[in-house]
Design a protein around this motif. Structure first.
Motif: not given
Length: 166
Positions: A35-48, A52-64
């Motif tokens: 709880p209270g942990a920050e997520i990693t913010v990217l400096a640019n879109t180079s990993t997006l 191809t299949a991507s592991t950048a960003g964070n998984a949403t676990e198919n939430q709404r």
């Protein structure tokens, strides 16, 4: 195979950590089970980039719903705008998530990408900020498998993100 049980209580003993990978009533932090942990913010879109299949960003676990809270992490700078991107395994591509409407939800008819500008908080460190110093948004992300947050100067913002089904 049955789970082993505690001899004193008769309750099952589970090994490993619980995984929700499905419906969650309350928002679940995308940074992990902290709880209270920050997520990693990217400096640019180079990993997006690419197809191809991507592991950048964070998984949403198919939430709404995606819940986002952003605060100024500095005491002197006016942070750059944070933009939110989505990824769908079916498309193998990243895309801009539509801008939030006044009620906090996003509409597929929005004509601009979701970008959150928190402005300059006039010298207050995060520990001294009041609720009105922060920006909160909620987005409908049904079908989006991953989300990523991009800010040209990621050290200037603290981004908190969570997902929920309800």
């Amino acid at each position: 195979m049955a789970h082993p049980t505690d001899p004193t209580t008769g309750q099952p003993i589970y090994s490993g950590s619980p995984q929700s990978w499905g419906r969650t009533r309350g928002p679940k932090n995308l940074a992990g089970n902290v709880p209270g942990a920050e997520i990693t913010v990217l400096a640019n879109t180079s990993t997006l980039v690419g197809i191809t299949a991507s592991t950048a960003g964070n998984a949403t676990e198919n939430q709404r719903y995606l819940h986002v809270l952003i605060e100024d992490a500095t005491t002197s700078d006016d942070p750059a705008v944070t933009t939110i991107y989505g990824y769908c395994h079916a498309f193998l591509r990243w895309f801009e998530i539509p801008q939030s409407e006044a009620g906090g939800e996003s509409q597929n008819t929005a004509n601009t990408a979701s970008s959150i500008d928190i402005g300059n908080i006039s010298g207050r460190a995060p520990a001294a900020q009041v609720p009105s110093d922060r920006e909160y948004r909620r987005y409908d992300i049904a079908g989006i498998d991953r989300v990523a947050f991009v800010n040209g100067t990621p050290a200037e913002v603290n981004v908190f993100a969570a997902c929920s089904t309800f």
